[in-house]
Design an enzyme around this catalytic site. Structure first.
Site, short mmCIF file in Angstrom:
data_model
loop_
_atom_site.label_atom_id
_atom_site.label_comp_id
_atom_site.label_asym_id
_atom_site.label_seq_id
_atom_site.Cartn_x
_atom_site.Cartn_y
_atom_site.Cartn_z
N SER A 292 -23.26 -67.95 -1.00
CA SER A 292 -23.79 -67.90 0.37
C SER A 292 -23.07 -68.94 1.22
O SER A 292 -22.44 -69.87 0.69
CB SER A 292 -25.29 -68.20 0.37
OG SER A 292 -25.52 -69.60 0.20
N ASP A 293 -23.15 -68.80 2.53
CA ASP A 293 -22.82 -69.92 3.41
C ASP A 293 -23.94 -70.94 3.24
O ASP A 293 -24.86 -70.73 2.46
CB ASP A 293 -22.70 -69.41 4.85
CG ASP A 293 -21.79 -70.30 5.71
OD1 ASP A 293 -21.65 -71.49 5.39
OD2 ASP A 293 -21.21 -69.79 6.68
N SER A 294 -23.88 -72.03 3.96
CA SER A 294 -24.83 -73.13 3.72
C SER A 294 -26.27 -72.68 3.87
O SER A 294 -26.81 -72.60 4.99
CB SER A 294 -24.53 -74.29 4.65
OG SER A 294 -23.24 -74.81 4.39
N ASP A 295 -26.87 -72.37 2.75
CA ASP A 295 -28.24 -71.88 2.60
C ASP A 295 -28.54 -70.67 3.48
O ASP A 295 -29.58 -70.59 4.15
CB ASP A 295 -29.28 -72.98 2.84
CG ASP A 295 -30.42 -72.86 1.83
OD1 ASP A 295 -30.55 -71.79 1.21
OD2 ASP A 295 -31.17 -73.83 1.66
N SER A 296 -27.62 -69.71 3.45
CA SER A 296 -27.89 -68.42 4.11
C SER A 296 -29.13 -67.74 3.52
O SER A 296 -29.80 -66.95 4.20
CB SER A 296 -26.69 -67.48 3.94
OG SER A 296 -25.53 -68.02 4.49
#
Length: 493
Positions: A292-296
């Site tokens: 994921s992107d930062s905590d998507s």
């Protein structure tokens, strides 16, 4: 009494043997950087996943079977998956960014810093994909040097960005190389091959994470942000505009990493979207890992309100094909998601396998195997050959739109005015995603435009104006310079 002395002697011998084994194991561990698992001399005998004589799948089966549910969430977490010392599993850093330079790392103690290249938005103008491949190879080489020196513990790079640059309001157009899907595909393929492939065909040199999957072209506009935006995209536009670069990177480049984005597509967050994942893995044959992107995955729950809580968000992301979550969602909620029967345990095991598979393909579970990648020294970081390639790239990306009356190049020794807010500021030149420039973390060792032009303009006068609100003074300075140039031209004719 004799038997007692004999027994004590044997006991002492065993103790010395045990001590010698511990010392040997410590020395063996010290011989490999801390990014490597399976470092003790007994590891391949104690754990199948450390045995290089076994096949990859058998090693993965053994490793995943040893990960309990309390450890599984943290193991599927970026930026760093923690070590599990009881089985000799090293910690691992996911996500060294590298749009045009290795980020998330510092300069070396000797003051040498990693090599910076022009931004992707500039590199796209070079129309030179051999150059892109060579740049990515530099990233892999320098990252290996950091790992070999024990100064970093990750070999995957979160890049390149291959989103289509279609709207100037996006705010991240500098990260991507083109507005054209075909050219993006060429760029992605070249970058992927340059980063992942090297002289040792047994191992990946490093590994990409193509980003951001998919239809991601909004940061903040009106009432929407990248965290809650739902991109409504037709099936035709998705296939014709947004997906071609990804397909080329996966099928022709062999990309083994993908980052899902914050946004949703047609109602479903990209990190919790099995339909999109089916295209990657089944239609295109993707064999890598998805982060994921930062905590998507937190956005699935908090921003998109696609599910009700963290446990459901964890289940949705893992069942949707996201193997690694960059944030705390998996670490905090995976155990409960499984206990609550929100997801199958097998889905979690598959996610663990995908992450570990990449690390094994990087050779990070084979610390006693020789490889040319293990021999890359610190001296390659920012070495002259890499700097020369960067300078060559800088020359290739410049585009001269007009040179009326052959005014360029300027002759030296003239009166010169440098006007603009960035005239004496390095920050706009190096861009947002620049890595370490100077050993002290600043950018003061890099010349500004004004400083560089003043140095080159030998025997002349170089003046500066940076206040863009004072247009009157800027115009007066420009007129003085133009008049001086005209007088010099008249005198020489």
């Amino acid at each position: 009494r004799k038997e007692r002395r004999k027994g004590m002697k044997m006991l002492a011998q065993r103790r010395w043997a045990a001590f010698a084994l511990v010392v040997f194991q410590m020395l063996s561990a010290a011989a490999a950087p801390y990014a490597y698992s399976c470092q003790t001399s007994r590891a391949k005998f104690d754990y199948k996943f450390c045995d290089t004589n076994l096949g990859l799948d058998e090693r993965l089966d053994d490793l995943v079977s040893r990960i309990g549910w309390d450890d599984a969430g943290p193991q599927m977490t970026a930026r760093e998956s923690p070590a599990i010392p009881s089985i000799g599993l090293a910690s691992y850093y996911w996500g060294t960014n590298a749009a045009n330079v290795l980020s998330n790392i510092d300069c070396l103690e000797n003051g040498q810093c990693v090599t910076n290249f022009p931004a992707p938005s500039s590199l796209g103008a070079a129309w030179n994909y051999t150059l892109v491949r060579e740049m990515a190879s530099v990233f892999a080489t320098e990252l290996r040097a950091y790992v070999n020196a024990g100064k970093h513990n990750g070999l995957d790079i979160w890049g390149p960005t291959i989103n289509v640059a279609r709207d100037p309001r996006w705010g991240r157009n500098f990260e991507t190389s083109s507005e054209d899907p075909t050219l993006l595909g060429h760029y992605a393929k070249a970058y992927t091959r340059g980063l992942q492939q090297g002289e040792d065909e047994r191992y990946l040199k490093a590994v990409v994470a193509l980003k951001h999957w998919i239809a991601y072209s909004l940061e903040s506009y009106g009432n929407y942000t990248r965290h809650n935006f739902d991109a409504n995209v037709s099936a035709y536009d998705l296939a014709d505009t947004y997906m071609p670069a990804w397909e080329v990177a996966v099928k022709e480049g062999g990309a083994l990493g993908v980052m899902c984005s914050y946004n949703a597509v047609n109602g479903a967050p990209t990190c919790a979207n099995p339909k999109l994942m089916k295209i990657l893995r089944e239609d295109w044959g993707f064999k890598g890992y998805v982060t994921s992107d930062s905590d998507s995955c937190k956005d699935v729950w908090k921003e998109h309100q696609y599910v009700r809580n963290g446990s459901e968000a964890t289940a949705a992301c893992i069942e949707g094909g996201t193997d690694i979550n960059s944030g705390n969602t998996y670490a905090g909620y995976l155990h409960d998601a499984i206990d609550s029967n929100l997801m199958s345990a097998n889905s979690s095991r598959n996610a663990l396998r995908n992450g570990y598979r990449v690390r094994m393909k990087l050779g990070l579970f084979d610390p006693h195997e020789s490889s040319p990648y293990r021999e890359i020294p610190q001296s390659v970081v920012g070495q002259p050959a890499h700097q020369a390639l960067s300078e060559f790239a800088a020359g290739k990306v410049m585009v001269l739109l007009k040179n009326e009356d052959g005014i360029l190049p300027f002759p030296k020794g003239q009166r010169l005015a440098v006007i603009g807010a960035a005239a004496n500021d390095v920050t706009p030149i190096i861009g947002k995603n620049a890595g370490p420039i100077c050993p002290d973390g600043s950018v003061t060792c890099f010349p500004t435009l004004f400083q560089g032009l003043r140095r080159i303009n030998e025997g002349g006068e170089t003046r500066i104006h940076t206040d863009i609100n004072d247009t009157k003074s800027a115009l007066q300075l420009a007129e003085v310079v133009v008049a001086a140039a005209a007088a010099a031209a008249a005198g020489s004719s």
